[in-house]
Design a protein around this motif. Sequence first.
Motif, PDB file in Angstrom:
ATOM      1  N   GLU A 152     -14.751 -33.317 -36.125  1.00 55.89           N
ATOM      2  CA  GLU A 152     -14.854 -31.830 -36.048  1.00 55.89           C
ATOM      3  C   GLU A 152     -13.815 -31.094 -36.628  1.00 55.89           C
ATOM      4  O   GLU A 152     -12.666 -31.305 -36.202  1.00 55.89           O
ATOM      5  N   VAL A 153     -14.181 -30.003 -37.479  1.00 54.69           N
ATOM      6  CA  VAL A 153     -13.011 -29.219 -37.876  1.00 54.69           C
ATOM      7  C   VAL A 153     -13.603 -27.662 -37.834  1.00 54.69           C
ATOM      8  O   VAL A 153     -14.688 -27.374 -38.010  1.00 54.69           O
ATOM      9  N   PRO A 154     -12.699 -26.830 -37.800  1.00 53.70           N
ATOM     10  CA  PRO A 154     -13.022 -25.513 -38.162  1.00 53.70           C
ATOM     11  C   PRO A 154     -14.110 -25.131 -39.390  1.00 53.70           C
ATOM     12  O   PRO A 154     -13.536 -25.756 -40.310  1.00 53.70           O
ATOM     13  N   GLU A 155     -14.915 -24.439 -39.472  1.00 53.05           N
ATOM     14  CA  GLU A 155     -15.811 -24.261 -40.745  1.00 53.05           C
ATOM     15  C   GLU A 155     -14.960 -23.896 -41.858  1.00 53.05           C
ATOM     16  O   GLU A 155     -15.052 -24.587 -43.070  1.00 53.05           O
ATOM     17  N   MET A 164     -12.062 -24.838 -42.715  1.00 47.78           N
ATOM     18  CA  MET A 164     -11.464 -26.020 -43.120  1.00 47.78           C
ATOM     19  C   MET A 164     -12.369 -26.915 -43.813  1.00 47.78           C
ATOM     20  O   MET A 164     -12.255 -27.580 -44.903  1.00 47.78           O
ATOM     21  N   ARG A 165     -13.629 -27.141 -43.141  1.00 47.94           N
ATOM     22  CA  ARG A 165     -14.808 -27.789 -43.669  1.00 47.94           C
ATOM     23  C   ARG A 165     -14.974 -27.210 -45.160  1.00 47.94           C
ATOM     24  O   ARG A 165     -15.167 -27.901 -46.153  1.00 47.94           O
ATOM     25  N   ASP A 166     -15.016 -25.795 -45.306  1.00 45.63           N
ATOM     26  CA  ASP A 166     -15.534 -25.415 -46.623  1.00 45.63           C
ATOM     27  C   ASP A 166     -14.461 -25.538 -47.699  1.00 45.63           C
ATOM     28  O   ASP A 166     -14.757 -25.815 -48.904  1.00 45.63           O
ATOM     29  N   ALA A 167     -13.258 -25.385 -47.080  1.00 47.96           N
ATOM     30  CA  ALA A 167     -12.043 -25.579 -47.961  1.00 47.96           C
ATOM     31  C   ALA A 167     -11.925 -26.948 -48.699  1.00 47.96           C
ATOM     32  O   ALA A 167     -11.813 -27.124 -50.022  1.00 47.96           O
ATOM     33  N   ALA A 168     -12.268 -27.911 -47.947  1.00 45.47           N
ATOM     34  CA  ALA A 168     -12.332 -29.419 -48.243  1.00 45.47           C
ATOM     35  C   ALA A 168     -13.449 -29.513 -49.015  1.00 45.47           C
ATOM     36  O   ALA A 168     -13.180 -30.196 -50.216  1.00 45.47           O
ATOM     37  N   ALA A 169     -14.575 -29.083 -48.762  1.00 45.66           N
ATOM     38  CA  ALA A 169     -15.712 -29.394 -49.680  1.00 45.66           C
ATOM     39  C   ALA A 169     -15.615 -28.803 -50.924  1.00 45.66           C
ATOM     40  O   ALA A 169     -16.302 -29.107 -52.205  1.00 45.66           O
ATOM     41  N   GLU A 170     -14.966 -27.369 -51.303  1.00 46.51           N
ATOM     42  CA  GLU A 170     -14.669 -26.971 -52.378  1.00 46.51           C
ATOM     43  C   GLU A 170     -14.007 -27.803 -53.429  1.00 46.51           C
ATOM     44  O   GLU A 170     -14.219 -27.973 -54.636  1.00 46.51           O
ATOM     45  N   ILE A 171     -12.943 -28.727 -52.864  1.00 52.04           N
ATOM     46  CA  ILE A 171     -12.280 -29.564 -53.775  1.00 52.04           C
ATOM     47  C   ILE A 171     -12.835 -30.900 -53.884  1.00 52.04           C
ATOM     48  O   ILE A 171     -12.704 -31.256 -55.011  1.00 52.04           O
ATOM     49  N   LEU A 172     -13.662 -31.296 -52.891  1.00 52.42           N
ATOM     50  CA  LEU A 172     -14.346 -32.603 -53.070  1.00 52.42           C
ATOM     51  C   LEU A 172     -15.640 -32.438 -52.245  1.00 52.42           C
ATOM     52  O   LEU A 172     -15.981 -32.683 -50.862  1.00 52.42           O
ATOM     53  N   PRO A 173     -16.752 -32.070 -52.817  1.00 56.77           N
ATOM     54  CA  PRO A 173     -17.817 -31.752 -52.263  1.00 56.77           C
ATOM     55  C   PRO A 173     -18.471 -32.687 -51.118  1.00 56.77           C
ATOM     56  O   PRO A 173     -19.117 -32.613 -49.992  1.00 56.77           O
ATOM     57  N   ALA A 174     -18.307 -34.062 -51.620  1.00 57.41           N
ATOM     58  CA  ALA A 174     -18.806 -35.080 -50.737  1.00 57.41           C
ATOM     59  C   ALA A 174     -18.134 -35.362 -49.327  1.00 57.41           C
ATOM     60  O   ALA A 174     -18.661 -35.997 -48.278  1.00 57.41           O
ATOM     61  N   PRO A 227     -19.206 -27.943 -37.471  1.00 54.37           N
ATOM     62  CA  PRO A 227     -18.865 -28.328 -38.952  1.00 54.37           C
ATOM     63  C   PRO A 227     -17.778 -29.522 -38.718  1.00 54.37           C
ATOM     64  O   PRO A 227     -17.210 -29.703 -37.707  1.00 54.37           O
ATOM     65  N   ALA A 228     -17.890 -30.373 -39.945  1.00 59.49           N
ATOM     66  CA  ALA A 228     -17.174 -31.646 -39.954  1.00 59.49           C
ATOM     67  C   ALA A 228     -16.787 -31.925 -41.413  1.00 59.49           C
ATOM     68  O   ALA A 228     -17.162 -31.516 -42.277  1.00 59.49           O
ATOM     69  N   ILE A 229     -15.693 -32.834 -41.487  1.00 63.50           N
ATOM     70  CA  ILE A 229     -15.262 -33.613 -42.797  1.00 63.50           C
ATOM     71  C   ILE A 229     -15.672 -34.903 -42.688  1.00 63.50           C
ATOM     72  O   ILE A 229     -15.191 -35.889 -41.878  1.00 63.50           O
ATOM     73  N   ASP A 230     -15.977 -35.549 -43.644  1.00 69.23           N
ATOM     74  CA  ASP A 230     -16.412 -36.934 -43.999  1.00 69.23           C
ATOM     75  C   ASP A 230     -15.436 -37.382 -44.921  1.00 69.23           C
ATOM     76  O   ASP A 230     -15.785 -37.504 -46.016  1.00 69.23           O
ATOM     77  N   LEU A 231     -14.197 -37.953 -44.125  1.00 71.18           N
ATOM     78  CA  LEU A 231     -13.017 -38.593 -45.177  1.00 71.18           C
ATOM     79  C   LEU A 231     -13.702 -39.653 -46.131  1.00 71.18           C
ATOM     80  O   LEU A 231     -13.177 -40.070 -47.142  1.00 71.18           O
ATOM     81  N   GLY A 232     -14.670 -40.823 -45.410  1.00 64.32           N
ATOM     82  CA  GLY A 232     -15.051 -41.873 -46.131  1.00 64.32           C
ATOM     83  C   GLY A 232     -15.688 -41.527 -47.211  1.00 64.32           C
ATOM     84  O   GLY A 232     -15.534 -42.282 -48.141  1.00 64.32           O
ATOM     85  N   ALA A 233     -16.609 -40.706 -46.982  1.00 65.46           N
ATOM     86  CA  ALA A 233     -17.496 -40.277 -48.367  1.00 65.46           C
ATOM     87  C   ALA A 233     -16.754 -39.653 -49.318  1.00 65.46           C
ATOM     88  O   ALA A 233     -17.120 -39.764 -50.506  1.00 65.46           O
ATOM     89  N   GLY A 234     -15.755 -38.833 -48.822  1.00 60.53           N
ATOM     90  CA  GLY A 234     -14.972 -38.082 -50.066  1.00 60.53           C
ATOM     91  C   GLY A 234     -13.969 -39.171 -50.885  1.00 60.53           C
ATOM     92  O   GLY A 234     -13.820 -39.333 -52.008  1.00 60.53           O
ATOM     93  N   ALA A 235     -13.480 -40.116 -50.137  1.00 60.65           N
ATOM     94  CA  ALA A 235     -12.537 -41.142 -50.719  1.00 60.65           C
ATOM     95  C   ALA A 235     -13.608 -42.152 -51.494  1.00 60.65           C
ATOM     96  O   ALA A 235     -13.183 -42.558 -52.849  1.00 60.65           O
ATOM     97  N   ASP A 236     -14.853 -42.634 -51.245  1.00 62.07           N
ATOM     98  CA  ASP A 236     -15.683 -43.188 -51.873  1.00 62.07           C
ATOM     99  C   ASP A 236     -16.196 -42.377 -53.015  1.00 62.07           C
ATOM    100  O   ASP A 236     -16.094 -42.865 -54.471  1.00 62.07           O
TER     101      ASP A 236
END
Length: 254
Positions: free
Chosen positions: A165-168, A170-180, A190-199
């Motif tokens: 879980e992260v603030p929205e 932060m989630r949106d900023a990450a998805a802007e760089i790495l949509p996965a 809101p959350a960030i999926d680091l594994g999906a991003g790395a994959d």
Amino acid sequence: MFALRLDPGDTVPGVGLAFTDRLGGRSQGSWSSLNLGRVGVDPAVHDNLEIVRRELGLRALIRVDQMHTTNVHVVHDAVDGQQCPEVEADALVTTEPDVGLLIRVADCVPVLFASEDGSVVGAAHAGRVGLLAGVLEATVETMRGLSPAPLRAWIGPHICGDCYEVPEPMRDAAAEILPATRATTTWGTPAIDLGAGADAQLTEMGVHVERHDRCTRTDPERFFSHRVDAAAGRQAGIVFCTGRVGESRKVGLG
């Protein structure tokens, strides 16, 4: 001791790797028992590192002082049974035989690499900051400078997208760089999926990816998790090459 262990020849000729868990060491209390964090914080870490080194049959285990950067340190030599001085980096690469590259994590993503010819290996610490900044890209580029062979990567245990879980914003900023990386927790935040991003990032770079990424937060009896305990210990991802390409052997010094 190992959530996953692949000995040389199991997958890539001459390459072994492991993702540790928190079992089988000598640490006490909340660090029980295979804490591979900082020696200065938990004196038992030295013994735990030696347990792992001997079990994998390595002449050295090399660690870094991880800083959430994109810095890659190339290990050119090592002394039997000793660590090199810690350097400020978040990835290690080597062609040295029987030298384990060790990345510490508690919720961040440990990613291990090997060239398919078994000549070079790498390990990267991919937390949110490092992943988005390009630590995996930097590791791949460094390895490709040492071997033209195709690369493989293994993604180890980390906090999953259902739990991180992260603030929205932060989630949106990450998805802007790495949509996965865009995700939502099981409780709807809101959350960030680091594994999906790395994959996704590695696959786009032409790296063959295997995922062995059980969630650290939901299995605290097996893994350390910073989200569960801010003072948690650390498990590790470790990779090494034998320098004997084509060799298949079971390792361990007893």
